[in-house]
Design a protein around this motif. Structure first.
Motif, short mmCIF file in Angstrom:
data_model
loop_
_atom_site.label_atom_id
_atom_site.label_comp_id
_atom_site.label_asym_id
_atom_site.label_seq_id
_atom_site.Cartn_x
_atom_site.Cartn_y
_atom_site.Cartn_z
N VAL A 183 0.85 -1.19 0.00
CA VAL A 183 0.00 0.00 0.00
C VAL A 183 0.89 1.24 0.00
O VAL A 183 1.89 1.31 0.71
CB VAL A 183 -0.93 0.00 1.23
N ASP A 184 0.51 2.23 -0.81
CA ASP A 184 1.26 3.47 -0.87
C ASP A 184 1.39 4.09 0.53
O ASP A 184 0.45 4.08 1.31
CB ASP A 184 0.54 4.45 -1.81
N GLU A 185 2.57 4.63 0.81
CA GLU A 185 2.83 5.14 2.15
C GLU A 185 1.91 6.30 2.53
O GLU A 185 1.66 6.54 3.71
CB GLU A 185 4.29 5.56 2.31
N SER A 186 1.38 7.03 1.56
CA SER A 186 0.45 8.11 1.86
C SER A 186 -0.93 7.58 2.26
O SER A 186 -1.70 8.27 2.94
CB SER A 186 0.31 9.05 0.66
N LEU A 187 -1.25 6.36 1.85
CA LEU A 187 -2.54 5.75 2.17
C LEU A 187 -2.48 4.85 3.40
O LEU A 187 -3.49 4.64 4.08
CB LEU A 187 -3.04 4.92 0.97
#
Length: 281
Positions: free
Chosen positions: A133-137
């Motif tokens: 999962v993208d680190e921003s999400l």
């Protein structure tokens, strides 16, 4: 594991389907003939796009750890609002604890997502999938379910631009990780997804034996078939519902969604497309 429904069409009181139908979602929470579990009493969720909101608006959510049949707030809410697109989900917990953050549907900006099924061997796959999962999400994952990780993985893989393509990549990633961990059939389930305008309903499992999924026949067709059915007067011509199992016993009212298929529902109608189809399907 769970039961769910998703409605799209003219603005409607959600209670018409969640509470008042012959085999309503609340009725299925007590007795689910086609479900893996007969009783789905480990909490519920309701998500809706309010009537009159603009495209791209954020949906509202109501989650509870109470059994759906025992929650007066659900009755009050679903009888008091009108919505042109809403989700309802009743949960049978298969491992993750009973808490509000584990109740479906899940939300990100204008998107809603819910799932019936499970990722087999999720404990073995969890680290690899969550790290995908993208680190921003990643900080937005508040619960402990496999379903929520799946949603944020799909967002990472382009859900907002290409929902079907992103869900394909998500399932491929799940199966790839599962295979690396020696898990034979990692993916099982039916998924509902919406941006507030279009509704996508996926039915797929690695084993080819997915949870049940149906959608209603077009209301004008049903009126021709049953001209004296007063119950149909509640619904507009664009009304459509996708369900884990039919909401009534009327012959011909619901169509089963085939294995490895995505049903796409818009105001113009619905159509089916292959999803993750295998050569032997």
């Amino acid at each position: 594991m769970c039961r769910w429904l998703a409605y799209s069409g003219e603005a409607l009181k959600p209670a018409e389907l969640i509470l008042d139908a012959q085999h309503s979602l609340v009725a299925q929470s007590l007795n689910s003939p086609l479900g893996a579990e007969t009783v789905n009493g480990d909490g519920f969720g309701f998500g809706w796009y309010p009537e009159g909101t603009k495209a791209g608006s954020t949906p509202a959510l109501f989650h509870s750890t109470e059994p759906a049949w025992n929650d007066e707030n659900l009755r009050e809410l679903t009888n008091s609002i009108l919505s042109p697109l809403f989700f309802g989900h009743v949960r049978a917990a298969g491992g993750p604890p009973i808490q509000q953050t584990n109740c479906h549907p899940f939300r990100y900006e204008n998107w809603m997502f819910m799932h019936n099924g499970f990722l087999d061997g999720f404990a073995k796959m969890k680290r690899d999938l969550t790290f995908s999962v993208d680190e921003s999400l990643y900080p937005l994952i508040h619960g402990t379910t496999d379903s929520e990780v799946m949603f944020y993985l799909a967002l990472t893989l382009g859900l907002q631009d290409d929902p079907i393509g992103a869900m394909t990549k998500t399932v491929q990633r799940i199966e790839e990780v599962g295979e690396s961990k020696g898990i034979r059939f990692p993916m099982q389930g039916t998924i509902a997804l919406s941006d507030g305008a279009t509704l996508w309903a996926f039915r797929y499992s690695t084993s080819g034996r997915s949870r049940s999924l149906y959608h209603s026949v077009a209301i004008p067709e049903l009126r021709e078939m049953y001209p004296d059915a007063a119950r149909l007067e509640v619904f507009g011509d664009k009304a459509k519902v996708v369900v884990s199992e039919p909401l009534n016993d009327i012959p011909g009212a619901f169509v089963e969604v085939a294995e490895s298929t995505v049903a796409i529902l818009t105001d113009a109608g619905y159509h089916h497309e292959p999803f993750m189809a295998r050569a032997d399907d």
